[in-house]
Motif scaffolding. Structure first.
Motif, mmCIF file in Angstrom:
data_model
loop_
_atom_site.group_PDB
_atom_site.id
_atom_site.type_symbol
_atom_site.label_atom_id
_atom_site.label_comp_id
_atom_site.label_asym_id
_atom_site.label_seq_id
_atom_site.Cartn_x
_atom_site.Cartn_y
_atom_site.Cartn_z
ATOM 1 N N LEU A 1 0.378 -8.184 2.165
ATOM 2 C CA LEU A 1 1.488 -8.530 1.424
ATOM 3 C C LEU A 1 0.958 -9.553 0.479
ATOM 4 C CD1 LEU A 1 4.498 -8.251 2.057
ATOM 5 C CD2 LEU A 1 4.269 -10.382 3.366
ATOM 6 N N ALA A 2 -0.067 -10.541 0.918
ATOM 7 C CA ALA A 2 -0.114 -11.421 -0.100
ATOM 8 C C ALA A 2 -0.928 -10.657 -1.520
ATOM 9 C CB ALA A 2 -1.412 -12.382 0.469
ATOM 10 N N VAL A 3 -1.597 -9.785 -1.217
ATOM 11 C CA VAL A 3 -2.256 -9.057 -2.241
ATOM 12 C C VAL A 3 -1.163 -8.488 -3.077
ATOM 13 C CG1 VAL A 3 -3.649 -7.108 -3.102
ATOM 14 C CG2 VAL A 3 -4.443 -8.557 -1.231
ATOM 15 N N GLN A 4 -0.106 -7.999 -2.406
ATOM 16 C CA GLN A 4 0.994 -7.362 -3.387
ATOM 17 C C GLN A 4 1.570 -8.190 -4.200
ATOM 18 O OE1 GLN A 4 2.652 -4.932 -0.219
ATOM 19 N NE2 GLN A 4 2.477 -2.959 -1.320
ATOM 20 N N GLN A 5 1.844 -9.556 -3.624
ATOM 21 C CA GLN A 5 2.380 -10.551 -4.144
ATOM 22 C C GLN A 5 1.553 -10.858 -5.394
ATOM 23 O OE1 GLN A 5 2.977 -13.369 -0.997
ATOM 24 N NE2 GLN A 5 5.273 -12.419 -0.781
ATOM 25 N N LYS A 6 0.346 -10.710 -5.408
ATOM 26 C CA LYS A 6 -0.148 -11.168 -6.622
ATOM 27 C C LYS A 6 -0.149 -10.236 -7.798
ATOM 28 C CE LYS A 6 -3.013 -14.736 -4.988
ATOM 29 N NZ LYS A 6 -3.060 -16.071 -5.769
ATOM 30 N N GLY A 7 0.632 -9.036 -7.736
ATOM 31 C CA GLY A 7 0.968 -8.118 -8.571
ATOM 32 C C GLY A 7 -0.280 -7.116 -8.583
ATOM 33 N N ILE A 8 -0.726 -6.814 -7.402
ATOM 34 C CA ILE A 8 -1.867 -5.575 -7.318
ATOM 35 C C ILE A 8 -1.239 -4.542 -6.506
ATOM 36 C CG2 ILE A 8 -3.931 -5.045 -6.047
ATOM 37 C CD1 ILE A 8 -4.364 -8.315 -7.013
ATOM 38 N N ASP A 9 -1.605 -3.449 -6.764
ATOM 39 C CA ASP A 9 -0.986 -2.033 -6.309
ATOM 40 C C ASP A 9 -1.718 -1.957 -5.032
ATOM 41 O OD1 ASP A 9 1.066 -1.733 -7.893
ATOM 42 O OD2 ASP A 9 0.272 -0.025 -8.833
ATOM 43 N N LEU A 10 -1.164 -1.540 -4.086
ATOM 44 C CA LEU A 10 -1.792 -1.159 -2.830
ATOM 45 C C LEU A 10 -1.464 0.493 -2.528
ATOM 46 C CD1 LEU A 10 -1.850 -4.207 -0.485
ATOM 47 C CD2 LEU A 10 -3.751 -3.388 -1.485
ATOM 48 N N LEU A 11 -2.495 1.020 -2.051
ATOM 49 C CA LEU A 11 -2.286 2.365 -1.710
ATOM 50 C C LEU A 11 -2.619 2.434 -0.156
ATOM 51 C CD1 LEU A 11 -2.958 4.687 -4.651
ATOM 52 C CD2 LEU A 11 -0.736 4.151 -3.788
ATOM 53 N N LEU A 12 -1.960 2.588 0.762
ATOM 54 C CA LEU A 12 -2.371 2.579 2.197
ATOM 55 C C LEU A 12 -2.007 3.766 2.858
ATOM 56 C CD1 LEU A 12 -0.780 -1.022 2.668
ATOM 57 C CD2 LEU A 12 -2.869 -0.632 2.082
ATOM 58 N N PRO A 13 -2.725 3.929 3.893
ATOM 59 C CA PRO A 13 -2.362 5.299 4.494
ATOM 60 C C PRO A 13 -0.882 5.503 4.947
ATOM 61 C CG PRO A 13 -4.017 4.143 5.847
ATOM 62 C CD PRO A 13 -3.416 3.102 4.681
ATOM 63 N N ALA A 14 -0.337 6.767 4.725
ATOM 64 C CA ALA A 14 0.991 6.962 5.060
ATOM 65 C C ALA A 14 1.456 6.552 6.201
ATOM 66 C CB ALA A 14 1.393 8.440 4.733
ATOM 67 N N TRP A 15 0.764 6.632 7.278
ATOM 68 C CA TRP A 15 1.364 6.232 8.557
ATOM 69 C C TRP A 15 1.569 4.871 8.704
ATOM 70 C CZ3 TRP A 15 -2.122 2.773 10.535
ATOM 71 C CH2 TRP A 15 -3.238 3.019 10.157
ATOM 72 N N TRP A 16 1.185 3.977 7.686
ATOM 73 C CA TRP A 16 1.397 2.510 7.735
ATOM 74 C C TRP A 16 2.736 2.272 7.181
ATOM 75 C CZ3 TRP A 16 -0.231 -1.544 10.489
ATOM 76 C CH2 TRP A 16 0.209 -2.660 9.851
ATOM 77 N N THR A 17 2.920 2.953 5.965
ATOM 78 C CA THR A 17 4.185 2.555 5.295
ATOM 79 C C THR A 17 5.401 3.595 5.507
ATOM 80 O OG1 THR A 17 2.914 4.163 3.612
ATOM 81 C CG2 THR A 17 2.849 1.915 3.021
ATOM 82 N N GLU A 18 5.018 4.683 6.195
ATOM 83 C CA GLU A 18 6.297 5.560 6.244
ATOM 84 C C GLU A 18 7.041 5.355 7.619
ATOM 85 O OE1 GLU A 18 5.788 9.637 5.175
ATOM 86 O OE2 GLU A 18 4.717 8.746 3.264
ATOM 87 N N GLN A 19 7.900 5.580 7.476
ATOM 88 C CA GLN A 19 8.869 5.102 8.826
ATOM 89 C C GLN A 19 8.667 6.366 9.861
ATOM 90 O OE1 GLN A 19 10.548 2.054 8.761
ATOM 91 N NE2 GLN A 19 11.036 2.421 10.856
ATOM 92 N N LYS A 20 8.319 7.505 9.285
ATOM 93 C CA LYS A 20 8.567 8.462 10.429
ATOM 94 C C LYS A 20 7.439 8.508 11.282
ATOM 95 C CE LYS A 20 6.413 11.961 7.352
ATOM 96 N NZ LYS A 20 6.451 13.101 6.940
ATOM 97 N N PHE A 21 6.206 7.874 10.803
ATOM 98 C CA PHE A 21 5.164 7.731 11.809
ATOM 99 C C PHE A 21 5.182 6.456 12.838
ATOM 100 C CE2 PHE A 21 3.310 9.913 7.986
ATOM 101 C CZ PHE A 21 3.396 11.096 8.593
ATOM 102 N N ARG A 22 6.433 6.014 12.976
ATOM 103 C CA ARG A 22 6.565 4.641 13.819
ATOM 104 C C ARG A 22 6.924 5.434 15.164
ATOM 105 N NH1 ARG A 22 6.750 -0.605 10.565
ATOM 106 N NH2 ARG A 22 5.573 0.438 8.966
ATOM 107 N N PRO A 23 6.531 4.746 16.176
ATOM 108 C CA PRO A 23 6.988 5.362 17.389
ATOM 109 C C PRO A 23 8.402 5.124 17.830
ATOM 110 C CG PRO A 23 5.843 3.222 18.010
ATOM 111 C CD PRO A 23 5.518 3.783 16.398
ATOM 112 N N ARG A 24 8.962 6.178 18.330
ATOM 113 C CA ARG A 24 10.413 5.966 18.476
ATOM 114 C C ARG A 24 10.592 6.412 20.008
ATOM 115 N NH1 ARG A 24 9.849 10.510 15.743
ATOM 116 N NH2 ARG A 24 10.423 12.341 16.729
ATOM 117 N N ILE A 25 11.767 6.234 20.686
ATOM 118 C CA ILE A 25 12.192 6.637 22.145
ATOM 119 C C ILE A 25 12.852 7.903 22.054
ATOM 120 C CG2 ILE A 25 13.592 5.990 23.940
ATOM 121 C CD1 ILE A 25 11.136 4.119 23.565
ATOM 122 N N GLU A 26 12.538 8.900 22.729
ATOM 123 C CA GLU A 26 13.146 9.987 23.034
ATOM 124 C C GLU A 26 13.818 10.179 24.485
ATOM 125 O OE1 GLU A 26 10.771 13.636 20.646
ATOM 126 O OE2 GLU A 26 10.673 13.507 22.744
#
Lengths: 296, 1059
Positions: free
Chosen positions: B422-447
């Motif tokens: 977050l701090a790095v992004q606030q400094k105006g630097i792009d971050l490319l992180l693994p999809a599972w970190w940024t995308e909602q669909k890889f979060r755990p959910r309850i069935e």
């Protein structure tokens, strides 16, 4: 009578026009916003006696400062504490020796992050920290490191004027911490230039370039006296192994990188007009590639 | 290009067409070579034969002398020109033939050759001295060379393709691909004092590296070719030679493409006059003339464009680049290391990501695509400088002279992702992180899977409080795990864990907290159907923990389908006992009520006023009866003012329902009441009485409770609301016409009556929704609440497309109003007085008495104050006025305008005065005494008003000649004998120009002569007897008995009687 403008003539606070008076922006509480200003203030507050510091702070807040001058190696500021006389307070900074600067410059140039901090103007803790590891101190370790001179009759070394000047300078540093370089003997611009030179970064804002005339002898070589006749007609390797642009998905758009052009044609930017030509051209070339590779 | 003096251009066609005597060399084809020069816009081709042509073998003078020797193995170019011409279709006579100077190593007194011949047998020396020769060539323009490349196979039959030609064919192939990938850009070129625009390659660093390598392959023979002899011999270096060829090839392809499909630039006259430079620029690039032939770019313009094209403008907005840091997940199967790398990324083209290693080594080369290296390096440096101060992990791995990448441990990656990113992004630097970190669909959910609980008693109709049981698994991506398996994987206190072969993020502390709460409440607690509905509608059971619900038995499946299907309703058959027809949307409403109530849920019908909530509710009651689901009576609670209306509507639509009105001083009480009601199907009562007679009411096992005008319980604190809510019933239905969604507490109150506990306690509801929606206008909260109530509320508006098409343009409805006690007494007194006076009079006097009596009766029905002639009439003295006010309130809430017609100008004035006290919207009044000019003003004001306006008109003054199409509601507050007059008045609003449906409300005091008049009018209308209208004459001609029959007060309920 015409008022003389010589600075030395200004002896009292009444000679300073209101807009030239320097006072603390902080109206209460601690002085200094950024970490380096806090470090600067902490150095003073470690050395000073509390009551005196409070009075100095009040004095700085009341608008006692005037005529700030930052030169190589020293900082001067006029302080009028009690009464109306302005006393010049001088901070003499320890100037870095030649070899220290050489060390500093090579250190900064050798670390991309340090060079980046210098070029971006971000006075980062990393920058100060890395220099400190090399025993180069941009910020003073203690109060004694800086020789503070004041012409008042106070027998204590840390008189109110010095403390007030210290506070005022904290806010000056808040605005531009890179003054510290100048105070240690080398202006920031000069340091930046040297680091750039060392890293071989030419100035970005190159002045107006003239269009090079197309000359035939632009990059020429002399015909060698001797050559190997055996391979004279042949290639030095297999060109088939070298082929650019094999991935048709990597589509570049150089026009996009150029940004808008300085000219419009019929209300449309030239860059858009040029950019619009690309799809047709690329399609044609794609057809050529297909035809050729399909045939092979 | 200047042609040198000593360059001999043999353009005489005869020389070309002369057939060259065949050098009979069987088996050996001549070799084809290609030469280029940056100064030439064509490729020079020459053939090398096996045996020197004797005609060409004559020796010239030594170099330094006047002429050079001819290359002995070159053949005359005529045959070659013919061959190329057949392949490319380029006319033979267009080829220029000339001779170039070529430096060749001398071997045994003769120049070297590509094929071993007679004169240089055996081994060749390592080095040989170089000597210039003339070689006859034909000049093949690049666009022709393009075609030659395309048809190169055809050359094989007649020539051996030399390495030099192969090299340029390969370069052509590369050029085609580069153009295909868009790697070219315009450039300004200067020849002498002339400026031209042309296309040049724009290579990425990768391509530039390729080109560098490719240059090294250039056969030496191509390196030392010159188009003419020069005094000081300097030849182009191989790189610029090859680059010039590449540029020319790409330019040829581009111009061919643009020639084939030219862009649509049509210069107008003003453009030609004012923008010659710009047009010349485009003309150069496209090869079109654009009406600027002969005009070349001026120096200043060319300079400006050059600055732009080379990124050298001082204040040029270079499409910015940003530093970009990429963190990748460790290689498959291991948990470390995590590669962390530094890049530069273009903002204009985010897919362009250049690794730092490339940037550090980059040099400014001609034909590069990127901005100047200094800019790129500086951008990368400043970005890095900022990033380092923001992130210790970057500090650790990306420092040094030329940092490009590092490999960090899992713990460091965790720190980087959670805190530093977050701090790095606030400094105006792009971050490319693994999809599972940024995308909602890889979060755990309850069935969650749900079924009906075992703890339920046999009695049905538990509805919202039916017990259910839950079971759950944790799903990640496509995997699902049992809670135990999941906890085992998550026991590591890391912000991401490896579960089922993939990385997932989970804040295990927060997750375990949410899950524990969830388990406590739903797994170990006693969840109800309400919980299930809430969960399935909200898709979330805690912050960041999504949920999906699956049914485990039929009951749950049915419930979930019901909740998810929304309001697309299958229509249930309306029972045949229902007299009348329901419109389509009414059938849907009927089905909706049945659907909810038969599962034990309360339902709210919140249609707009006038859409027929009453018949829908009656049809629903009949359906319940027809289904045999009810043994006990239903209870309907409504405001006093509509009790009469209900009674009549029930009689009208379903005479088979036995209705009892529990009202009035003589109503049954205690046990008697309980005995009495068992004989009826429906018991009507008022809110007021529900509060007072709670004790007997709550002893009856009602099959259903219906609340009409349910906003009456909007304040949940009142005794009345508490009483209504405490009445037990198997089914609960609320009818309301006001937009419930906007009045939150009212909504809660109604929902809590329908489905107790579903929206939580009042306090919880208030803190969760009321402040968030009413003050903060939080769209999330609004959406959530909408979702929650959606299954239980159906609301159609007149403006709904589906409803509009279903509605007639004009709808007439009769509104039966109850008389107040005062009205009833007064009415009775007038009737008695009338009967007495009629006995005494005959003729004209009798007639006058009848008319006077009837007028008085009608006035009593309107408001008793009209008889007493006292001013400041309180609205609650008249049932009719109260009902009109209630209805006007709904009209105004919807932002509609209304017309009110009365035959009595004085009453019109009073109504207007009363409305003024009640509503903030403009109230207009038009009576016979309104001056003409004023009238027009009023009409103007009414027609143009944006918000709701109420217009009170006396029937005679406004019956004709007005155009008041702004109104959508028309109230006839008292009845006229002649329906034609009413119709005429109604038509004020229902005129051409009216785009909306008009609702006509006929206000009728129930049980009085108004009702009788109405019945007669109905008959008249059906007989189309308006023409023969006999007005009051008809009444005066009746006998006293007949007359009294008409005017006497019949079965009616009077408000205020309970007191």
């Amino acid at each position: 009578m015409k008022k003389r403008r010589n600075p030395w003539w200004i002896k009292t606070i009444y000679d300073v026009s209101q807009r030239n008076i320097i006072r603390l922006k902080s109206e209460w509480g601690p002085v200094g916003e950024n970490w380096w200003a806090k470090v600067w203030v902490a150095v003073l507050e470690d050395a000073g006696e509390k009551g005196r510091l409070t009075r100095a702070k009040t004095c700085a807040r009341n608008g006692s400062g005037s005529r700030l001058r930052i030169e190589t190696g020293q900082m001067r500021i006029g302080i009028c504490c009690s009464g109306y006389t302005i006393r010049d307070v001088v901070f003499l900074f320890p100037k870095f020796k030649e070899d220290v600067w050489v060390r500093l410059i090579s250190l900064v140039a050798a670390d991309a992050a340090l060079a980046g901090a210098l070029l971006s103007g971000d006075f980062t803790e990393y920058f100060v920290e890395e220099l400190r590891k090399e025993n180069i101190h941009l910020l003073p370790k203690n109060f004694r490191e800086i020789t503070a001179l004041c012409g008042c009759g106070d027998a204590h070394h840390l008189c109110i004027h010095v403390a007030a000047a210290w506070y005022l300078f904290a806010e000056v540093l808040d605005e531009d911490p890179w003054h510290l370089l100048m105070l240690h003997g080398l202006p920031k611009d000069e340091l930046t230039r040297l680091v750039r030179e060392l890293r071989e970064i030419k100035g970005v804002d190159c002045s107006k370039q003239s269009i090079p005339k197309e000359r035939l002898s632009d990059r020429t070589i002399e015909v060698p006296k001797l050559e190997n006749p055996a391979v004279f007609f042949s290639m030095a390797g297999d060109p088939l192994s070298l082929l650019p642009g094999c991935d048709p998905d990597t589509v570049a758009n150089p026009i996009l990188l150029l940004g808008p052009a300085p000219a419009n044609l019929g209300g449309k930017n030239i860059s858009d007009r040029t950019g619009n030509l690309y799809p047709v051209i690329r399609e044609y070339a794609e057809a050529l590639v297909r035809k050729k590779e399909g045939g092979e | 290009m200047d042609e040198g003096d000593d360059q001999c251009t043999s353009s005489d066609k005869t020389g070309l067409q002369k057939t060259i005597p065949e050098q009979t060399v069987p088996r050996c084809l001549p070799v084809l070579h290609a030469l280029t020069d940056p100064a030439s816009n064509a490729i020079a081709l020459f053939t090398e034969v096996h045996h020197s042509d004797p005609r060409l073998k004559k020796r010239g003078r030594k170099p330094g002398g006047q002429t050079l020797p001819q290359y002995p193995f070159a053949s005359a170019p005529g045959e070659l020109a013919c061959c190329i011409s057949t392949i490319t279709g380029y006319p033979v006579d267009q080829f220029r033939t000339t001779r170039w100077v070529l430096y060749l190593p001398l071997v045994q007194d003769g120049p070297a050759r590509s094929i071993p011949g007679d004169n240089n047998p055996g081994e060749l020396p390592e080095t040989a001295s170089m000597s210039p020769f003339y070689v006859p060539v034909i000049l093949c323009p690049y666009e022709v060379f393009m075609d030659l490349w395309a048809g190169q196979e055809l050359l094989n039959e007649q020539y051996i393709i030399g390495d030099s030609l192969r090299y340029f064919f390969q370069l052509m192939r590369a050029a085609t691909r580069l153009v295909r990938n868009g790697q070219f850009k315009p450039a300004i070129r200067r020849t002498g004092l002339l400026y031209h625009a042309s296309w040049v390659p724009a290579l990425t660093p990768g391509e530039a590296a390729w080109f560098q390598q490719f240059t090294l392959l250039l056969p030496p023979v191509c390196r030392y070719a010159l188009p003419r002899r020069m005094k000081r011999v300097m030849v182009s270096d191989p790189k610029s030679r090859a680059f010039a060829a590449l540029t020319a090839m790409m330019q040829a392809i581009i111009l061919c493409a643009l020639e084939k499909s030219p862009p649509s630039i049509r210069p107008g006259r003003r453009m030609i006059e004012g923008q010659r430079n710009e047009l010349a620029f485009m003309a150069d690039l496209t090869g079109m003339d654009l009406n600027v032939i002969g005009h070349l770019m001026e120096k200043e313009f060319a300079q400006k464009m050059h600055t732009w094209l080379t990124y050298s403008g001082k204040d040029q907005k270079i499409s910015p680049f940003r530093s970009c840091i990429i963190l990748q997940e460790p290689p498959e199967g291991s948990t470390e290391p995590w590669p962390l790398s530094l890049h530069l990324r273009s903002e204009a083209d985010p897919s362009l990501i250049i690794p730092a290693a490339t940037i550090w080594e980059l040099t400014d080369e001609p034909g590069g695509m990127l901005p100047p290296v200094a800019y790129l390096q500086q951008t990368l440096l400043t970005g890095l400088g900022k990033a380092v101060s923001a992130s210790p992990v970057i500090r650790k791995y990306l420092t040094g002279a030329k940092p490009d990448m590092g490999e960090c441990s899992m713990a460091e990656a965790a720190i980087f992702l959670t805190t530093d990113a977050l701090a790095v992004q606030q400094k105006g630097i792009d971050l490319l992180l693994p999809a599972w970190w940024t995308e909602q669909k890889f979060r755990p959910r309850i069935e969650l899977s749900a079924s009906r609980g075992s703890g339920n008693t046999g009695r049905g109709m538990l509805g919202i409080s039916e017990l259910i049981s839950f079971d759950y698994r944790v799903a990640v991506g496509d995997n699902s795990l049992s809670p135990e398996e999941f906890w085992q994987a998550v026991h590591l206190k890391a912000p991401f864990v490896r579960v089922g072969g993939r990385w997932i993020t989970c804040d295990s502390d927060a997750l375990s907290k949410v899950l524990k709460n969830f388990e406590k409440r739903y797994i170990h607690g006693s969840p109800t159907a309400g919980d299930l509905i809430r969960i399935s509608l909200c898709d979330e059971i805690g912050p960041g923990l999504g949920v999906s619900v699956e049914p485990r038995d039929e009951w749950a499946a049915d419930l979930l389908t019901l909740m998810r299907s929304g309001q697309d309703l299958d229509v249930c058959p309306v029972p045949i006992t229902f007299r009348g027809t329901l419109r389509k949307y009414q059938k849907e409403g009927h089905a909706f009520l049945l659907r909810c109530t038969e599962r034990g849920f309360g339902a709210c019908l919140a249609d707009d006023m006038g859409l027929g909530k009453t018949p829908q509710a009656i049809a629903w009651l009949l359906s319940l009866k027809a289904l045999g689901a009810v043994q006990t009576p239903a209870l309907l609670i409504c405001p006093m003012s509509v009790v009469g209306n209900w009674g009549r509507e029930v009689n009208r639509f379903s005479p088979s329902l036995k209705v009892c009105i529990h009202h009035g001083a003589a109503r049954c009480k205690g046990d008697e009441f309980i005995r009495m009601v068992s004989g009826y199907d429906l018991v009507l009562t008022t809110y007021h009485l529900a509060g007072r007679d709670l004790e007997p009411l709550s002893q009856v096992p009602w099959s259903a409770v219906i609340l009409d005008e349910a906003q009456n319980i909007k304040n949940p604190q009142t005794n009345q609301s508490k009483a209504v809510r405490s009445i037990h019933a198997d089914r609960r239905v609320a009818l309301t016409g006001t937009p419930v969604e906007n009045r939150l507490l009212e909504l809660w109150s109604i929902m809590d009556f329908l489905n107790p506990g579903y929206l939580g306690t009042q306090h919880a509801f208030q803190s969760r929704y009321v402040s968030r929606i009413e003050q903060e206008k939080d769209p999330g909260a609004i959406k959530e609440l909408r979702q929650l109530i959606r299954p239980f509320i159906i609301r159609r508006m007149k403006t709904d497309r589906s409803v509009i098409t279903d509605l007639p343009e004009k709808m007439e409805s009769r509104v039966y109003c109850s008389l107040t006690h005062e009205q009833a007494t007064l009415y009775q007194a007038v009737v008695t007085e009338m009967a007495e006076s009629l006995e005494k009079r005959v003729g004209i006097a009798r007639r006058g008495a009848i008319l006077a009596g009837i007028t008085r009766l009608k006035q009593v029905c309107n408001h008793p104050g009209l008889i007493a002639k006292d001013t400041g009439m309180r609205p609650n003295r008249s049932g009719k006025v109260m009902r009109v006010l209630e209805m006007l309130e709904e009209v105004c809430d919807e932002g509609d305008s209304a017309l009110i017609f009365s035959q009595y100008a004085t009453f019109a004035q009073e109504i207007a005065a009363i409305c003024k006290n009640h509503f903030s919207c403009p109230i207009l009044l038009l009576t016979g005494s309104t001056p003409r000019k004023e009238r027009e003003n009023l009409i103007q004001q009414f027609q143009s008003g944006g918000g709701p306006v109420i217009f009170v008109i006396s029937l005679k003054a406004g019956g004709t000649g007005l155009n008041l199409t702004a109104a959508t509601h028309v109230f006839h507050i008292d009845r006229w004998w002649n329906p034609a007059v009413e119709d005429q008045a109604t038509d004020r609003t229902y005129r051409i120009g009216q785009k909306r449906n008009v609702q006509v409300h006929l206000m009728i005091a129930a049980g009085t002569l108004e009702e009788r008049i109405d019945e007669m009018n109905k008959v008249k209308r059906t007989l189309a007897a308006e023409v023969l209208a006999h007005d009051d004459d008809f009444l005066t001609s009746l006998s006293t008995q007949e007359l009294l029959d008409i005017v006497s007060l019949r079965d009616s309920v009077f408000s205020g009687e309970e007191d």
